[in-house]
Design a protein around this motif. Structure first.
Motif, short mmCIF file in Angstrom:
data_model
loop_
_atom_site.label_atom_id
_atom_site.label_comp_id
_atom_site.label_asym_id
_atom_site.label_seq_id
_atom_site.Cartn_x
_atom_site.Cartn_y
_atom_site.Cartn_z
N ARG A 109 39.94 45.51 45.55
CA ARG A 109 40.56 45.86 46.83
C ARG A 109 42.06 45.77 46.72
O ARG A 109 42.60 45.28 45.74
CB ARG A 109 40.06 44.94 47.93
CG ARG A 109 40.54 43.51 47.82
CD ARG A 109 40.04 42.69 49.00
NE ARG A 109 40.47 41.32 48.98
CZ ARG A 109 41.51 40.84 49.65
NH1 ARG A 109 42.27 41.64 50.37
NH2 ARG A 109 41.82 39.55 49.60
N TRP A 110 42.72 46.28 47.77
CA TRP A 110 44.17 46.18 47.86
C TRP A 110 44.55 44.88 48.54
O TRP A 110 43.93 44.46 49.51
CB TRP A 110 44.74 47.35 48.64
CG TRP A 110 44.68 48.65 47.90
CD1 TRP A 110 45.44 49.02 46.83
CD2 TRP A 110 43.82 49.75 48.18
NE1 TRP A 110 45.10 50.29 46.42
CE2 TRP A 110 44.10 50.75 47.25
CE3 TRP A 110 42.82 49.98 49.13
CZ2 TRP A 110 43.44 51.98 47.24
CZ3 TRP A 110 42.16 51.18 49.13
CH2 TRP A 110 42.47 52.16 48.19
N TYR A 111 45.60 44.25 48.04
CA TYR A 111 46.12 43.00 48.58
C TYR A 111 47.46 43.27 49.25
O TYR A 111 48.24 44.08 48.76
CB TYR A 111 46.31 41.97 47.46
CG TYR A 111 44.99 41.42 46.98
CD1 TYR A 111 44.51 40.22 47.47
CD2 TYR A 111 44.23 42.10 46.05
CE1 TYR A 111 43.29 39.71 47.05
CE2 TYR A 111 43.00 41.61 45.61
CZ TYR A 111 42.54 40.41 46.12
OH TYR A 111 41.33 39.91 45.71
N PRO A 112 47.73 42.59 50.36
CA PRO A 112 49.02 42.81 51.04
C PRO A 112 50.18 42.25 50.22
O PRO A 112 50.10 41.15 49.70
CB PRO A 112 48.86 42.04 52.36
CG PRO A 112 47.82 41.02 52.10
CD PRO A 112 46.92 41.59 51.04
N LEU A 113 51.22 43.06 50.10
CA LEU A 113 52.43 42.66 49.40
C LEU A 113 53.49 43.68 49.74
O LEU A 113 53.20 44.87 49.83
CB LEU A 113 52.19 42.62 47.88
CG LEU A 113 53.31 42.08 47.02
CD1 LEU A 113 53.45 40.57 47.23
CD2 LEU A 113 53.04 42.34 45.55
N GLU A 114 54.70 43.23 49.92
CA GLU A 114 55.78 44.17 50.21
C GLU A 114 56.11 44.96 48.96
O GLU A 114 56.09 44.43 47.86
CB GLU A 114 57.01 43.42 50.70
CG GLU A 114 56.82 42.81 52.07
CD GLU A 114 58.07 42.13 52.56
OE1 GLU A 114 59.18 42.55 52.19
OE2 GLU A 114 57.92 41.17 53.33
N GLY A 115 56.39 46.25 49.13
CA GLY A 115 56.80 47.06 48.00
C GLY A 115 55.66 47.64 47.21
O GLY A 115 55.71 47.72 46.00
N GLY A 116 54.59 48.04 47.85
CA GLY A 116 53.45 48.63 47.18
C GLY A 116 52.28 47.65 47.13
O GLY A 116 52.47 46.48 46.85
N LEU A 117 51.09 48.15 47.43
CA LEU A 117 49.92 47.28 47.48
C LEU A 117 49.28 47.15 46.10
O LEU A 117 48.83 48.14 45.54
CB LEU A 117 48.89 47.83 48.46
CG LEU A 117 49.31 47.92 49.92
CD1 LEU A 117 48.20 48.54 50.76
CD2 LEU A 117 49.69 46.56 50.46
N PRO A 118 49.21 45.93 45.57
CA PRO A 118 48.54 45.75 44.29
C PRO A 118 47.02 45.74 44.47
O PRO A 118 46.51 45.33 45.51
CB PRO A 118 49.03 44.38 43.83
CG PRO A 118 49.35 43.64 45.08
CD PRO A 118 49.81 44.69 46.06
N ALA A 119 46.32 46.21 43.46
CA ALA A 119 44.87 46.15 43.45
C ALA A 119 44.45 44.96 42.59
O ALA A 119 45.08 44.66 41.58
CB ALA A 119 44.27 47.44 42.90
N GLY A 120 43.39 44.30 43.03
CA GLY A 120 42.87 43.17 42.27
C GLY A 120 41.36 43.27 42.18
O GLY A 120 40.70 43.74 43.10
N LEU A 121 40.82 42.85 41.04
CA LEU A 121 39.38 42.87 40.81
C LEU A 121 38.88 41.44 40.76
O LEU A 121 39.24 40.67 39.86
CB LEU A 121 39.06 43.58 39.48
CG LEU A 121 37.60 43.56 39.04
CD1 LEU A 121 36.73 44.32 40.02
CD2 LEU A 121 37.48 44.14 37.64
N SER A 122 38.08 41.07 41.76
CA SER A 122 37.45 39.75 41.80
C SER A 122 36.04 39.88 41.23
O SER A 122 35.31 40.80 41.60
CB SER A 122 37.36 39.24 43.25
OG SER A 122 38.64 39.08 43.79
N GLU A 123 35.67 38.97 40.35
CA GLU A 123 34.34 39.01 39.76
C GLU A 123 33.70 37.64 39.86
O GLU A 123 34.38 36.61 39.81
CB GLU A 123 34.42 39.44 38.30
CG GLU A 123 34.94 40.86 38.15
CD GLU A 123 35.09 41.28 36.71
OE1 GLU A 123 34.27 42.09 36.26
OE2 GLU A 123 36.02 40.78 36.05
N GLY A 124 32.39 37.64 40.01
CA GLY A 124 31.70 36.37 40.13
C GLY A 124 30.20 36.52 40.05
O GLY A 124 29.67 37.54 39.63
N VAL A 125 29.51 35.45 40.49
CA VAL A 125 28.05 35.40 40.40
C VAL A 125 27.46 35.20 41.79
O VAL A 125 28.02 34.53 42.65
CB VAL A 125 27.58 34.27 39.46
CG1 VAL A 125 28.01 34.55 38.03
CG2 VAL A 125 28.10 32.93 39.91
#
Length: 169
Positions: A109-125
């Motif tokens: 998903r996209w994470y809030p941050l000024e200057g462009g939204l970074p994407a992050g991949l969370s993985e788990g069980v």
């Protein structure tokens, strides 16, 4: 000097691009996790929610973020979601996609941050149909991996916010 300031502040959306999601939206047809409500991560410090997730059959995920300290986190979510506040549908941050394979979950998903939204991949069980544990978060643009220990629990909720948005086709 004024022209430089206008260029910098007026054109930020052109200078800083949002990351692209790398996962594709895939319908969720399984029953590994319940989807008739939301998942919350409870703060171990103050009893508020650090994060919340809605999972949808169409493969979309929505994070509504955390809750304030001033009131019960369940009451806050009820008020937020049953009120007239639909800002989540207008903002790109928090939206993403998820995939479940056997007992593993991946959420990008996209994470809030000024200057462009970074994407992050969370993985788990997946621990059971109402609980999952996120064990890592990868920053897609840089490849940086952060170890996590984020436990999410299910809370039944209806009606869920609509998964319709303009950010994920």
């Amino acid at each position: 000097m004024t022209a430089v300031a206008i260029l910098l502040f007026g054109g930020c959306d052109k200078l800083f691009k949002d990351d692209e999601l790398t996962m594709t939206k895939t319908p969720y047809t399984g029953n590994e996790l319940r989807i008739d409500g939301y998942y919350y991560q409870m703060s171990s410090v103050d009893g508020s929610f650090d994060d919340t997730y809605f999972l949808y059959r169409d493969g979309i995920v929505l994070s509504c973020g955390g809750t304030p300290l001033e009131e019960s986190p369940f009451d806050f979510m009820e008020r937020l979601l049953n009120g007239q506040n639909v800002t989540y549908q207008k903002e790109k941050s928090g939206w993403g996609v998820f995939n479940i394979q056997d007992s593993t979950i991946a959420i990008e998903r996209w994470y809030p941050l000024e200057g462009g939204l970074p994407a992050g991949l969370s993985e788990g069980v997946i621990l059971n149909d109402t609980t999952f544990l996120i064990t890592s978060l990868t920053r897609m643009k840089t490849g940086e991996v952060y170890e996590r220990n984020d436990l999410y629990h299910f809370h039944a909720f209806s009606p869920k916010p609509d998964s319709t948005n303009t950010f994920i086709p």
